[in-house]
Design a protein around this motif. Structure first.
Motif, short mmCIF file in Angstrom:
data_model
loop_
_atom_site.label_atom_id
_atom_site.label_comp_id
_atom_site.label_asym_id
_atom_site.label_seq_id
_atom_site.Cartn_x
_atom_site.Cartn_y
_atom_site.Cartn_z
N UNK A 49 0.93 -1.20 0.06
CA UNK A 49 0.13 -0.03 -0.02
C UNK A 49 0.90 1.42 -0.05
N UNK A 50 1.86 1.35 0.84
CA UNK A 50 2.88 2.61 1.15
C UNK A 50 3.43 2.57 -0.39
N UNK A 51 3.87 1.50 -0.84
CA UNK A 51 4.80 1.44 -2.19
C UNK A 51 3.81 2.13 -3.32
N UNK A 52 2.47 1.58 -3.37
CA UNK A 52 1.66 2.19 -4.34
C UNK A 52 1.53 3.87 -4.00
N UNK A 53 1.10 4.08 -2.85
CA UNK A 53 0.63 5.46 -2.55
C UNK A 53 1.88 6.56 -2.98
N UNK A 54 3.05 5.95 -2.54
CA UNK A 54 4.43 6.93 -2.78
C UNK A 54 4.65 6.96 -4.05
N UNK A 55 4.55 5.66 -5.03
CA UNK A 55 4.85 5.93 -6.29
C UNK A 55 3.79 6.96 -7.18
N UNK A 56 2.63 6.73 -6.65
CA UNK A 56 1.51 7.67 -7.10
C UNK A 56 1.84 8.99 -6.92
N UNK A 57 2.08 9.51 -5.78
CA UNK A 57 2.67 10.80 -5.43
C UNK A 57 3.44 11.25 -6.25
N UNK A 58 4.51 10.40 -6.50
CA UNK A 58 5.82 10.71 -7.34
C UNK A 58 5.52 11.05 -8.66
N UNK A 59 4.73 10.31 -9.51
CA UNK A 59 4.45 10.42 -10.73
C UNK A 59 4.15 11.89 -11.40
N UNK A 60 3.39 12.83 -10.83
CA UNK A 60 3.38 14.11 -11.64
C UNK A 60 4.63 14.84 -11.67
N UNK A 61 5.50 14.95 -10.49
CA UNK A 61 6.53 15.52 -10.67
C UNK A 61 7.89 14.92 -11.40
N UNK A 71 7.66 5.37 -16.64
CA UNK A 71 7.07 3.89 -16.96
C UNK A 71 7.66 2.82 -15.89
N UNK A 72 9.07 3.28 -15.30
CA UNK A 72 9.48 2.22 -14.49
C UNK A 72 8.93 2.55 -13.09
N UNK A 73 8.46 3.87 -12.81
CA UNK A 73 7.85 4.17 -11.56
C UNK A 73 6.45 3.75 -11.69
N UNK A 74 5.89 3.70 -12.82
CA UNK A 74 4.47 3.15 -12.93
C UNK A 74 4.48 1.66 -12.51
N UNK A 75 5.47 0.94 -13.20
CA UNK A 75 5.72 -0.50 -12.81
C UNK A 75 5.90 -0.86 -11.21
N UNK A 76 6.68 0.03 -10.49
CA UNK A 76 6.90 0.07 -9.15
C UNK A 76 5.46 0.38 -8.31
N UNK A 77 4.84 1.42 -8.84
CA UNK A 77 3.53 1.60 -8.40
C UNK A 77 2.39 0.46 -8.54
N UNK A 78 2.43 -0.09 -9.76
CA UNK A 78 1.48 -1.27 -9.98
C UNK A 78 2.00 -2.41 -9.11
N UNK A 82 -1.13 -4.15 -7.17
CA UNK A 82 -1.67 -5.25 -7.25
C UNK A 82 -0.87 -6.30 -6.64
N UNK A 83 -0.36 -5.93 -5.49
CA UNK A 83 0.51 -6.79 -4.60
C UNK A 83 1.12 -8.16 -5.37
N UNK A 84 2.07 -7.73 -6.41
CA UNK A 84 2.72 -8.68 -7.16
C UNK A 84 3.58 -9.49 -6.49
N UNK A 85 3.23 -10.53 -5.68
CA UNK A 85 4.31 -10.99 -4.55
C UNK A 85 5.48 -11.96 -5.39
N UNK A 86 4.87 -12.36 -6.48
CA UNK A 86 5.59 -13.12 -7.50
C UNK A 86 6.88 -12.48 -8.28
N UNK A 87 7.00 -11.25 -8.29
CA UNK A 87 7.49 -10.13 -8.96
C UNK A 87 8.59 -9.56 -8.21
N UNK A 88 9.80 -9.46 -8.69
CA UNK A 88 10.88 -8.74 -8.19
C UNK A 88 11.10 -7.43 -9.04
N UNK A 89 10.70 -6.42 -8.04
CA UNK A 89 10.74 -5.09 -8.51
C UNK A 89 12.04 -4.38 -8.32
N UNK A 90 13.00 -4.89 -7.87
CA UNK A 90 14.13 -4.22 -7.42
C UNK A 90 14.79 -3.51 -8.53
#
Length: 113
Positions: A49-61, A71-78, A82-90
């Protein structure tokens, strides 16, 4: 030297008002680096949730300063949304953090902040 941010959209929005551009640059410096730290910790702790909220907040700036990582930030946000536990977003996170760090240093230097 490669520039890590661009002002084209900002200048258009501000109608080349240099005081306004300086104010937005100052806001970038005040908010985006600290948001990036929160984002890093949120991802490390799998706080979706915090990942989504923070990435979403950063997008406009990030988009306004044309860091080239939207696009990278949107991937982190998503990943968080969507709680993509099987994906490594590092890797995407590191791209975002690196770009924010480089742009921050440049903006501080360019605007004498």
């Amino acid at each position: 030297m490669e520039q890590h941010y661009k002002l084209h959209r900002l200048q258009e929005l501000a109608d080349n008002d240099q005081e306004f551009i300086l104010a937005l640059a100052s806001t970038f410096i005040e908010e985006v680096p600290s948001d990036a730290k929160v984002l890093k910790i949120a991802v490390e702790n799998k706080n979706y949730l915090l990942t989504y909220q923070t990435a979403h907040k950063m997008k406009p700036t990030v988009d306004m300063f044309e860091l080239g990582i939207l696009d990278d930030l949107i991937e982190v946000q998503d990943w968080g949304k969507f709680e993509q536990t099987d994906k490594d977003i590092t890797e995407k996170l590191n791209i975002v953090l690196d770009a924010v760090d480089k742009a921050t240093k440049e903006i501080i230097q360019d605007f004498n902040l």
